[in-house]
Scaffold this motif. Structure first.
Motif, short mmCIF file in Angstrom:
data_model
loop_
_atom_site.label_atom_id
_atom_site.label_comp_id
_atom_site.label_asym_id
_atom_site.label_seq_id
_atom_site.Cartn_x
_atom_site.Cartn_y
_atom_site.Cartn_z
N UNK A 1 0.96 -1.14 0.16
CA UNK A 1 -0.20 -0.13 -0.13
C UNK A 1 0.93 1.28 0.25
N UNK A 2 2.04 1.21 0.80
CA UNK A 2 2.75 2.61 0.72
C UNK A 2 3.47 2.62 -0.47
N UNK A 3 3.90 1.66 -1.16
CA UNK A 3 4.49 1.82 -2.57
C UNK A 3 3.50 2.30 -3.36
N UNK A 4 2.19 1.84 -3.59
CA UNK A 4 1.15 2.28 -4.33
C UNK A 4 0.95 4.01 -4.09
N UNK A 5 0.73 4.39 -2.83
CA UNK A 5 0.73 5.69 -2.51
C UNK A 5 1.68 6.59 -3.09
N UNK A 6 3.03 5.89 -2.79
CA UNK A 6 4.23 6.70 -3.11
C UNK A 6 4.25 6.89 -4.70
N UNK B 1 1.57 9.72 -5.47
CA UNK B 1 2.29 11.01 -5.21
C UNK B 1 3.33 11.36 -6.06
N UNK B 2 3.95 10.58 -6.43
CA UNK B 2 5.25 10.74 -7.44
C UNK B 2 4.55 11.12 -8.67
N UNK B 3 3.19 10.61 -9.14
CA UNK B 3 2.84 10.93 -10.47
C UNK B 3 2.11 12.50 -10.36
N UNK B 4 1.55 12.34 -9.30
CA UNK B 4 0.83 13.92 -9.11
C UNK B 4 1.82 15.05 -8.65
#
Length: 91
Positions: free
Chosen positions: A68-73, A76-79
């Motif tokens: 989940x942390x990898x997906x959230x990261x 946010x990197x894409x945003x």
């Protein structure tokens, strides 16, 4: 019943009937002891399996959290279009 009656019968019949109580106490004690040992072994194995299961669940939960942390990261990197590591209202 094992072979203890073969040893007890001659003693009880030829020596004294009171030895019957001795053999009875012996048999009850041995059966009680063996029952306790077998139940202790079952309990030990049950607790070991329960411990292993809880450790597996903790490991699985940690893996889920890491994913989940990898997906959230990644989100946010894409945003973060400016690449400064911070999100603004415009981004």
């Amino acid at each position: 019943s094992g072979c203890w009656p073969n040893y007890a019968r001659p003693v009880i019949e030829d020596v004294s009937g009171y030895y019957g109580f001795l053999f009875l106490a012996y048999v009850v004690g041995v059966v009680f002891f063996l029952t306790r040992v077998v139940s202790a072994l079952f309990l030990k194995e049950t607790f070991a399996q329960a411990s292993a299961a809880s450790e597996t669940m903790v490991r699985q939960k940690k893996q889920d959290t890491d994913q989940m942390l990898k997906k959230l990261h990644a989100i946010f990197q894409e945003a973060d279009t400016s690449g400064d590591g911070h999100l603004t209202e415009n981004e």
